[in-house]
Write a protein that holds these residues in place. Structure first.
Motif, PDB file in Angstrom:
ATOM      1  N   SER A 134       0.842  -1.195   0.000  1.00 10.39           N
ATOM      2  CA  SER A 134       0.000   0.000   0.000  1.00 10.39           C
ATOM      3  C   SER A 134       0.879   1.247   0.000  1.00 10.39           C
ATOM      4  O   SER A 134       1.766   1.396   0.843  1.00 10.39           O
ATOM      5  CB  SER A 134      -0.919   0.015   1.226  1.00 10.39           C
ATOM      6  N   ASP A 138      -2.845   6.018  -1.941  1.00 13.23           N
ATOM      7  CA  ASP A 138      -3.909   5.022  -2.049  1.00 13.23           C
ATOM      8  C   ASP A 138      -5.135   5.485  -1.259  1.00 13.23           C
ATOM      9  O   ASP A 138      -5.014   6.192  -0.244  1.00 13.23           O
ATOM     10  CB  ASP A 138      -3.444   3.667  -1.508  1.00 13.23           C
ATOM     11  N   ASP A 139      -6.310   5.062  -1.708  1.00 14.82           N
ATOM     12  CA  ASP A 139      -7.563   5.496  -1.079  1.00 14.82           C
ATOM     13  C   ASP A 139      -7.608   5.202   0.412  1.00 14.82           C
ATOM     14  O   ASP A 139      -8.196   5.965   1.184  1.00 14.82           O
ATOM     15  CB  ASP A 139      -8.755   4.805  -1.755  1.00 14.82           C
ATOM     16  N   GLU A 140      -7.001   4.113   0.840  1.00 17.38           N
ATOM     17  CA  GLU A 140      -7.101   3.710   2.245  1.00 17.38           C
ATOM     18  C   GLU A 140      -6.468   4.720   3.200  1.00 17.38           C
ATOM     19  O   GLU A 140      -6.782   4.732   4.394  1.00 17.38           O
ATOM     20  CB  GLU A 140      -6.471   2.337   2.457  1.00 17.38           C
ATOM     21  N   ASP A 142      -6.634   8.108   2.687  1.00 18.09           N
ATOM     22  CA  ASP A 142      -7.179   9.426   2.383  1.00 18.09           C
ATOM     23  C   ASP A 142      -7.548  10.206   3.637  1.00 18.09           C
ATOM     24  O   ASP A 142      -7.306  11.418   3.721  1.00 18.09           O
ATOM     25  CB  ASP A 142      -8.397   9.287   1.468  1.00 18.09           C
ATOM     26  N   ASN A 143      -8.112   9.540   4.630  1.00 16.15           N
ATOM     27  CA  ASN A 143      -8.491  10.242   5.864  1.00 16.15           C
ATOM     28  C   ASN A 143      -7.273  10.746   6.624  1.00 16.15           C
ATOM     29  O   ASN A 143      -7.332  11.788   7.300  1.00 16.15           O
ATOM     30  CB  ASN A 143      -9.328   9.334   6.760  1.00 16.15           C
ATOM     31  N   SER A 194      -3.247  10.294  -7.842  1.00 15.38           N
ATOM     32  CA  SER A 194      -4.427  10.053  -7.011  1.00 15.38           C
ATOM     33  C   SER A 194      -5.207  11.321  -6.709  1.00 15.38           C
ATOM     34  O   SER A 194      -6.319  11.267  -6.181  1.00 15.38           O
ATOM     35  CB  SER A 194      -4.001   9.417  -5.675  1.00 15.38           C
ATOM     36  N   THR A 196      -4.112  13.447  -4.523  1.00 18.72           N
ATOM     37  CA  THR A 196      -3.787  13.817  -3.142  1.00 18.72           C
ATOM     38  C   THR A 196      -3.143  15.199  -3.087  1.00 18.72           C
ATOM     39  O   THR A 196      -3.487  16.025  -2.235  1.00 18.72           O
ATOM     40  CB  THR A 196      -2.859  12.765  -2.509  1.00 18.72           C
ATOM     41  N   LYS A 270     -10.813   3.576 -13.104  1.00 19.95           N
ATOM     42  CA  LYS A 270     -10.683   4.245 -11.807  1.00 19.95           C
ATOM     43  C   LYS A 270      -9.545   5.265 -11.851  1.00 19.95           C
ATOM     44  O   LYS A 270      -9.672   6.381 -11.342  1.00 19.95           O
ATOM     45  CB  LYS A 270     -10.423   3.224 -10.696  1.00 19.95           C
ATOM     46  N   ARG A 274      -9.884   9.512 -11.575  1.00 22.03           N
ATOM     47  CA  ARG A 274      -9.143  10.357 -10.638  1.00 22.03           C
ATOM     48  C   ARG A 274      -8.259  11.351 -11.385  1.00 22.03           C
ATOM     49  O   ARG A 274      -8.159  12.520 -10.996  1.00 22.03           O
ATOM     50  CB  ARG A 274      -8.307   9.479  -9.699  1.00 22.03           C
TER      51      ARG A 274
END
Length: 359
Positions: A134, A138-140, A142-143, A194, A196, A270, A274
């Motif tokens: 990872s 990566d989306d995981e 994002d928070n 991504s 970000t 996907k 993005r």
């Protein structure tokens, strides 16, 4: 070396005993392929005094908290961050500190960001380029990025080892030689693609080791994004020139391997979804990164950095306690003698640029 300089070292690793002991307890004794050494604060003070380094910006090298299970990762991160806060108090003016976060565990990481930055008042955070398979961006994660963005955080991106499923070349036996730089590149390009960098523009990302191979790949990455954006504006007509062979041949190939191609198209869609949100070119985002000079000095590296970013985004880094002191002295000498930097540039690389972002 100009003995009048007072250097700020953005890439200054420390190895607190509580951290090393925790790793040893679970059988981890190496980082990047080499044994993790013993360290005491006086080791840093002596090294800094010998090499004209006034301030060391401390961080934990790989493997950080990656080998630990969730609760232990949070515990080790907390202990290391409290240790760093005490280090700043014990040696006033000599250290700034980047928090260790219990990644890849997102809930615990956000809790530690709040404690380390809001309570302990540490100066930023350190993240690894990747946590096994990872990557940052990566989306995981994002928070985590959203939380750091709220705090205008400094984020030092240090490379991690390759995935456990990666087989290295037989005679390139240590990850720090090459693989570290490749993982930094993968993380940086993922942070761009991504979105970000677009969504969380308050974060100051610092890439270790001159961004790995990112400067060298600038043209390739930039043209890839430009081309895909061009195709997405009118895919029906513009995609034709990028498909070789007949449509019927492509259809037959897809029919032979429907599962494989379905997954490929899903991944591709996907990514394009993005990429379509990006308002700038890839080279614009690359310019926004900060780049340290640790183990990446010399004229070829400096020439590349000059092409990819403004000189105000180049920061001195030593890779303390992993790079030998004589290597660090050579890196300082390389910067002093470089034809790519004038006297003002050198002063800013050694001190001014880092002082500006640490305000």
């Amino acid at each position: 070396m100009n003995n009048k300089r007072e250097i700020i070292d953005i890439h200054h690793h420390i190895i607190p005993k509580i951290y090393k002991d925790a790793l040893k307890k679970i059988g981890v004794t190496t980082a990047g392929g080499y044994p993790i050494k013993d360290w005491e604060p006086q080791d840093s003070i002596q090294m800094m005094d010998a090499l004209n380094i006034q301030v060391g910006v401390t961080s934990i090298s790989e493997p950080a908290t990656l080998p630990f299970k969730r609760k232990q990762a949070a515990k080790v991160a907390r202990e290391v961050n409290e240790y760093q806060a005490e280090l700043k108090r014990t040696y006033p003016g000599r250290f700034k500190c980047l928090a260790l976060l219990p990644m890849p565990h997102v809930k615990e990481t956000i809790k530690e960001i709040e404690y380390a930055l809001d309570v302990l008042k540490l100066d930023g955070v350190g993240l690894l380029s990747n946590y096994d398979q990872s990557y940052l961006g990566d989306d995981e994660f994002d928070n985590v990025m959203a939380n750091l963005n709220q705090r205008d955080a400094i984020v030092f991106v240090h490379p991690s080892s390759a995935s456990s499923r990666f087989k290295a070349p037989q005679f390139v036996f240590a990850d720090f030689i090459e693989e570290f730089t490749f993982n930094t590149t993968r993380a940086a390009s993922n942070l761009i693609f991504s979105g970000t960098m677009e969504r969380y523009s308050n974060i100051k990302f610092i890439l270790a080791h001159a961004g790995g191979t990112l400067p060298y790949l600038k043209w390739r990455i930039n043209e890839t994004l430009n081309t895909q954006k061009y195709v997405m504006e009118d895919p029906k007509n513009r995609l034709k020139s990028f498909i070789t062979g007949k449509k019927s041949d492509l259809a037959k190939e897809v029919a032979k391997h429907p599962i494989r191609y379905a997954q490929m198209f899903k991944t591709y869609k996907k990514g394009l979804d993005r990429w379509s949100t990006l308002s700038q070119s890839a080279e614009d985002y690359m310019r926004q990164f900060y780049y340290d000079t640790a183990l990446s000095t010399g004229e070829s590296a400096f020439a590349s950095l000059n092409e990819v970013t403004d000189k105000s985004h180049i920061l001195f880094g030593s890779d303390a306690h992993y790079a030998p002191n004589d290597w660090i002295a050579k890196m300082e000498k390389n910067i002093e003698e470089s034809r790519y930097f004038n006297e003002n540039d050198k002063q800013n690389i050694f001190q001014g640029n880092t002082a500006q972002i640490l305000k």
